[in-house]
Enzyme design. Structure first.
Site, PDB file in Angstrom:
ATOM      1  N   SER A 298      54.232  16.747 -18.729  1.00  0.00           N
ATOM      2  CA  SER A 298      53.239  16.456 -18.740  1.00  0.00           C
ATOM      3  C   SER A 298      52.948  15.146 -19.261  1.00  0.00           C
ATOM      4  CB  SER A 298      52.159  17.061 -19.638  1.00  0.00           C
ATOM      5  OG  SER A 298      51.209  16.523 -19.445  1.00  0.00           O
ATOM      6  N   LYS A 323      54.556  18.456 -14.439  1.00  0.00           N
ATOM      7  CA  LYS A 323      53.586  19.123 -14.561  1.00  0.00           C
ATOM      8  C   LYS A 323      52.712  17.500 -14.453  1.00  0.00           C
ATOM      9  CE  LYS A 323      50.094  19.794 -18.109  1.00  0.00           C
ATOM     10  NZ  LYS A 323      49.316  19.107 -17.863  1.00  0.00           N
ATOM     11  N   GLN A 327      44.481  17.756 -17.313  1.00  0.00           N
ATOM     12  CA  GLN A 327      43.098  18.307 -17.840  1.00  0.00           C
ATOM     13  C   GLN A 327      42.467  17.567 -18.645  1.00  0.00           C
ATOM     14  OE1 GLN A 327      46.729  19.625 -18.468  1.00  0.00           O
ATOM     15  NE2 GLN A 327      46.503  20.291 -16.009  1.00  0.00           N
TER      16      GLN A 327
END
Length: 472
Positions: A298, A323, A327
């Site tokens: 991420s 990733k 979100q």
């Protein structure tokens, strides 16, 4: 007269029927009130409440429906969080939290202390690495989940906690008392490594939390003042975190206005993300290497992608996790939160790394012993036994150079010979059995090996590249 009386009775009967219909019809409609604007969801909800022989708790049914919707997205990063789960997630990224300050892992159904945080309540109470947690406030923890244990350990500042642990090294139970307090959560650490008359700054970022940008600034400015010649950024095992924090880090490494990523919404619209800083990027001319592995995800990958695509640093190690989504978390009326993937993020070259990861420029695999996970095991085993604990012992001994014929978890004669030799060399006493003392010694051996920088092959390759670059 008679006809009028009959008419009156009929009229009263009709009125009575209307009243009954109105009353019971209203009650019935109130009972069948739905929970959504979807007819099929409301039908299922009412049928489950009426017919199911198991739980009819409306809260659980609604939460189950929400979880089902997020699962239908087939996105592991979109999920429903209960109020408690949401609070725990926020606390994991916060600057500080209330607790006892201890890292715990679950192994073979047991909760083992990895290490207490220095100067924390757990540290001051005498909790030690490899202690097994048996009870918290007289409540046994066997059979509980990690989340349930965390709940037992949590509480308000100043409240007391009693913990019973089993200390295998002393073969006894110990009762510890501690008082919950505020624990400062540091996500950045740094040091200087001297090699070939050069000073290399090594900065480790464990995750990108609320204050990571500030911590990074303090640590790296201190390194610059001490005169570093090169910089190693270590994000191995960093699971990610806040995008604004990684943006702060990148802003110190590249000039203002540099594109470090793109955001793409559900409609495919791209938004360019550029570095913005109120001060000069004081690290933009320092030779830099970034270390990553399969656990770098991420926000860590945003950093790696920015440095790689802008030719700002060499990436050393392994391919990252992969990733490529961002979100957003939305509060719900029941106190829970819905976390859903709302954007893709792309590298400066507009590559989406989801499920692919970012490849290292220099791929380096660690030595077997260094790459091995530290496990905190217990139990007693002898020749003829079989189990995962035996397999771990075999793997460690093999990595240490002992002659092990098999590593499948079966305790054979070769395993017995290797254990005897190891016990003699480590002054563990005669014998060939696997027990708590052997497990503890192996764990300490692995820990000591991993603590030595000369055994970290990825770090050494990264430093070697920096020295070569500095000397050019």
């Amino acid at each position: 007269m008679r006809k009028s009386r009959i008419f009156l009775y009929v009229l009263l009967f009709i009125i009575l029927l209307g009243f009954v219909y109105f009353w019971f019809g209203k009650s019935s409609s109130s009972v069948s009130t739905g929970v959504s604007n979807s007819q099929v969801i409301d039908e299922a909800f009412q049928l489950i409440k009426k017919e199911a022989v198991f739980s009819k708790n409306e809260k659980l049914l609604v939460e189950g429906a929400i979880r089902g919707m997020t699962e239908a997205l087939e996105d592991p990063h979109s999920t429903y969080l209960t109020k408690e789960e949401a609070e725990n997630q926020e606390a994991s990224l916060a600057e500080e939290r209330v607790g006892i300050g201890v890292e715990i892992m679950q192994s073979a159904g047991k909760f083992i202390v990895v290490a207490p945080i220095k100067d924390s309540p757990a540290y001051k109470a005498g909790l030690k690495s490899q202690d097994e947690i048996v009870r918290v406030n007289e409540e046994r923890v066997d059979g509980k989940t990690m989340a349930e244990l965390v709940q037992l350990l949590s509480g308000d500042k100043g409240t007391t906690l009693k913990m019973t642990i089993y200390r295998a090294s002393e073969n006894r139970h110990v009762e510890l008392h501690m008082k919950r307090d505020i624990i400062a959560m540091h996500t950045v650490s740094s040091e200087i490594y001297e090699v070939d008359d050069h000073s290399i700054g090594i900065v480790t970022i464990s995750l990108f939390g609320e204050k990571t940008g500030e911590e990074w600034g303090k640590q790296t400015k201190s390194l610059v003042e001490r005169g570093i010649d090169g910089l190693v950024i270590d994000v191995r095992g960093n699971p990610g975190g806040y995008l604004f924090s990684v943006s702060s880090v990148i802003g110190t490494l590249m000039k203002n206005g540099t594109t470090f990523a793109y955001m793409q919404n559900a409609k495919g619209v791209l938004e360019m993300l550029n570095t913005e800083s109120n001060e000069a990027p004081y690290l933009n001319k320092v030779p830099t290497v970034l270390l990553q592995n399969g656990g770098s995800a991420s926000a860590s990958e945003v950093l790696a992608g920015a440095l790689k695509d802008n030719n700002r640093a060499l990436i050393v190690g392994e391919t990252s996790f992969g990733k490529g989504t961002v979100q957003e978390t939305h509060p719900l009326s029941n106190g829970g939160k819905l976390k859903i993937s709302t954007h893709k993020w792309l590298t400066p070259k507009q590559e989406w790394i989801h499920h692919k990861g970012i490849e290292a420029d220099l791929k380096v695999e660690q030595e077997e012993l260094f790459a091995m996970d530290q496990k905190y095991l217990s139990g007693e085993f002898r020749m003829g036994d079989y189990g995962e604990e035996i397999k771990y012992v075999q793997q460690v001994l093999s990595a240490l150079g002992y002659n092990i014929g098999r590593e499948d978890g079966y305790f054979d004669e070769g395993t017995e010979d290797a254990i005897e030799n190891y016990r003699q060399e480590r002054s563990l006493g005669e014998g060939s059995e696997i027990n708590g003392a052997l497990f503890q010694s192996l764990t300490e051996t692995v820990s000591e090996y991993k603590a030595k920088k000369e055994n970290d092959k990825q770090l050494q390759v990264g430093i070697g590249y920096l020295i070569h670059d500095i000397k050019k």
